[in-house]
Design an enzyme around this catalytic site. Structure first.
Site, PDB file in Angstrom:
ATOM      1  N   THR A  90     -16.087  21.710  52.322  1.00 62.22           N
ATOM      2  CA  THR A  90     -15.594  21.207  53.609  1.00 62.22           C
ATOM      3  C   THR A  90     -16.775  21.142  54.584  1.00 62.22           C
ATOM      4  OG1 THR A  90     -13.385  22.081  53.198  1.00 62.22           O
ATOM      5  CG2 THR A  90     -13.979  21.688  55.511  1.00 62.22           C
ATOM      6  N   ASN A  96      -9.340  14.459  43.615  1.00 64.15           N
ATOM      7  CA  ASN A  96      -8.831  15.782  43.262  1.00 64.15           C
ATOM      8  C   ASN A  96      -7.374  15.760  42.816  1.00 64.15           C
ATOM      9  OD1 ASN A  96      -9.045  15.134  46.152  1.00 64.15           O
ATOM     10  ND2 ASN A  96      -7.705  16.871  46.447  1.00 64.15           N
ATOM     11  N   GLN A 151     -15.160  17.356  42.607  1.00 61.93           N
ATOM     12  CA  GLN A 151     -14.355  17.405  41.374  1.00 61.93           C
ATOM     13  C   GLN A 151     -15.119  16.887  40.160  1.00 61.93           C
ATOM     14  OE1 GLN A 151     -11.576  18.958  40.969  1.00 61.93           O
ATOM     15  NE2 GLN A 151     -10.946  19.304  43.082  1.00 61.93           N
ATOM     16  N   GLY A 163     -18.830  25.732  44.786  1.00 66.68           N
ATOM     17  CA  GLY A 163     -18.937  26.577  43.602  1.00 66.68           C
ATOM     18  C   GLY A 163     -17.617  26.886  42.913  1.00 66.68           C
ATOM     19  N   HIS A 164     -16.543  27.026  43.720  1.00 72.29           N
ATOM     20  CA  HIS A 164     -15.306  27.548  43.115  1.00 72.29           C
ATOM     21  C   HIS A 164     -14.600  26.549  42.214  1.00 72.29           C
ATOM     22  CE1 HIS A 164     -11.949  25.989  45.820  1.00 72.29           C
ATOM     23  NE2 HIS A 164     -12.981  25.730  46.596  1.00 72.29           N
ATOM     24  N   THR A 180     -27.101  34.107  58.078  1.00 80.26           N
ATOM     25  CA  THR A 180     -27.681  34.925  57.005  1.00 80.26           C
ATOM     26  C   THR A 180     -27.100  34.494  55.668  1.00 80.26           C
ATOM     27  OG1 THR A 180     -27.874  36.740  58.557  1.00 80.26           O
ATOM     28  CG2 THR A 180     -28.014  37.312  56.215  1.00 80.26           C
ATOM     29  N   CYS A 192      -5.396  22.686  49.563  1.00 81.24           N
ATOM     30  CA  CYS A 192      -5.640  22.844  51.009  1.00 81.24           C
ATOM     31  C   CYS A 192      -4.436  22.399  51.827  1.00 81.24           C
ATOM     32  CB  CYS A 192      -6.840  22.019  51.442  1.00 81.24           C
ATOM     33  SG  CYS A 192      -8.321  22.455  50.568  1.00 81.24           S
TER      34      CYS A 192
HETATM   35  N1  PLP Z   1     -13.446  17.765  48.316  1.00 81.39           N
HETATM   36  C1  PLP Z   1     -12.625  17.748  47.261  1.00 81.39           C
HETATM   37  C2  PLP Z   1     -12.498  16.496  46.462  1.00 81.39           C
HETATM   38  C3  PLP Z   1     -11.899  18.888  46.916  1.00 81.39           C
HETATM   39  O1  PLP Z   1     -11.078  18.855  45.859  1.00 81.39           O
HETATM   40  C4  PLP Z   1     -12.045  20.053  47.700  1.00 81.39           C
HETATM   41  C5  PLP Z   1     -11.253  21.277  47.392  1.00 81.39           C
HETATM   42  O2  PLP Z   1     -10.089  21.204  47.089  1.00 81.39           O
HETATM   43  C6  PLP Z   1     -12.915  20.021  48.791  1.00 81.39           C
HETATM   44  C7  PLP Z   1     -13.597  18.865  49.064  1.00 81.39           C
HETATM   45  C8  PLP Z   1     -13.092  21.210  49.689  1.00 81.39           C
HETATM   46  O3  PLP Z   1     -13.775  22.240  49.052  1.00 81.39           O
HETATM   47  P1  PLP Z   1     -13.877  23.679  49.703  1.00 81.39           P
HETATM   48  O4  PLP Z   1     -12.643  24.399  49.326  1.00 81.39           O
HETATM   49  O5  PLP Z   1     -15.088  24.298  49.089  1.00 81.39           O
HETATM   50  O6  PLP Z   1     -14.036  23.499  51.159  1.00 81.39           O
END
Ligand code: PLP
Length: 376
Positions: free
Chosen positions: A70, A148, A176, A197-198, A234, A322
């Site tokens: 984000t 996504n 993705q 990363g996640h 940091t 989200c």
């Molecule tokens: N962009 C896409 C296509 C995503 O699928 C996601 C997370 O679902 C994000 C951005 C946002 O990632 P983050 O959770 O690291 O902010």
């Protein structure tokens, strides 16, 4: 539990956690400190930068660590607006992640003009629409690599070439795509590219932004001298070590990712579409990630189906995690099929390498059972 929501997040790999542990326990110094106890951890940040760079074919100095995608998405768009204050037009698509869409909507309130390119029934863009949308006022084109919700792949090479030929920076949300398909910025003339990363087995809370050499960048987050003055704050050394290790693992595993995941996804998809009446695939059949399937179950609200699947121990979703706490229909499916109720009656299943044929069989059976129950 059968976890089929890898586009929402992925488990941390044991080797990633192991690499992070020293920086959560004994090596807790501040990398900006002058004494050795702190300064010595600076080098592990640079190793991680090399590992993330290698995943996308970048030079390490082209990688800025952020807190999440984000932030990377906001930072990239923000940088283009700062670089060209007179250019107040942004081109994006109607199916981007909320981290792009909601930032664009906020910018509209500040007087910027945004073009949201439409997609067709399969979730694909018309490149002619992109060509037509770009004008003298355009400061950036922000178009994702892989969606996504549907896994649909945008033709990023063609998009990048169009942007290059028109002299407009291209930002790609590649969140993705990372770890699922080969990415190489040496072959793709993208200017900014976001990662998190996640989605590839690092912990949550660490992202990266690729900024091509000589591309303008001004920080979104002002603060100390970290990240060569490009992103204050940091550094989270454990998380940075984690994303580095996960990037290295993703690079190592990527050749067999598709081979492992695609047949499972195809079996799941065909199993559901062939045995459950009134179902419909959302997204292009082939121009799509190997791990994602998005299916509408006509007449069944997503929410009801997800609750029953959860009771069966199956984790899936009705769109972006989200936005899962809102009862809005999926903006992605709505953009693809505006006249249908598909956007309220769909489920996304997104697989990972740890899924097994037994998971798929159990899921098809469970979905058959709960859809029958809900339609009875
Ligand atoms: N962009 C896409 C296509 C995503 O699928 C996601 C997370 O679902 C994000 C951005 C946002 O990632 P983050 O959770 O690291 O902010």
């Amino acid at each position: 539990m059968i976890y089929l929501d890898h586009n929402a997040t992925t488990p941390v790999l044991p080797e990633v956690l192991e690499a992070m542990m020293p920086y959560l326990t004994t090596e807790w110094g501040n990398p900006s400190s002058a004494y050795k106890f702190g300064a010595k951890v600076k080098s592990v940040i640079e190793t991680a930068r090399e590992q993330v760079a290698a995943l996308i074919g970048a030079h390490p100095l082209e990688i800025i660590f952020t807190s999440c995608a984000t932030e990377s998405n906001n930072a990239a768009i923000h940088a283009t607006l700062k670089a060209n204050p007179n250019k107040r037009h942004i081109v994006t698509s109607a199916v981007e992640h909320s981290s792009v869409l909601n930032y664009c909507m906020a910018l509209e309130k500040e007087g910027y003009r945004v073009t949201y390119l439409p997609v067709d029934h399969d979730g694909l863009l018309k490149l002619a629409d992109l060509e037509n949308a770009i004008g003298d006022e355009t400061s950036v084109v922000s178009l994702m690599w892989a969606n996504n919700e549907t896994g649909v792949l945008f033709p990023v090479k063609e998009i990048a070439e169009i942007c290059r030929s028109r002299g407009v920076p291209y930002h790609c949300d590649a969140v993705q795509a990372a770890g699922k398909i080969e990415m190489d910025v040496r072959k793709l003339p993208v200017d900014y590219l976001s990662l998190t990363g996640h989605k590839f087995h690092a912990p949550k809370g660490i992202g990266a932004l690729y900024v091509r050499r000589k591309t303008p960048f001004s920080p979104l987050i002002h603060g100390g001298h970290q990240e060569r003055n490009l992103r204050g704050g940091t550094e989270s050394v454990p998380l940075i070590v984690g994303i580095g290790k996960a990037a290295e693992a993703a690079r190592r595993h990527s050749p067999d990712y598709e081979k492992k995941v695609r047949p499972l996804r195809d079996n799941l998809e065909e199993g559901m579409l062939s045995s459950i009446p009134n179902t419909e695939l959302n997204g292009h059949k082939t121009q799509r990630l190997a791990n994602t399937t998005n299916i509408t179950f006509h007449g069944i609200e997503s929410e009801a189906l997800l609750i029953l699947l959860d009771q069966e121990g199956i984790c899936a979703s009705s769109g972006s995690a989200c936005l899962a706490d809102s009862d809005e229909p999926s903006h992605v499916i709505k953009a693809m099929k505006p006249a249908s109720a598909a956007s309220r009656q769909m489920i996304r299943f997104s697989l990972g390498k740890a899924n097994s044929a037994a998971d798929i069989k159990a899921t098809v059976t469970a979905v058959q059972r709960v859809t029958e129950l809900l339609r009875a």
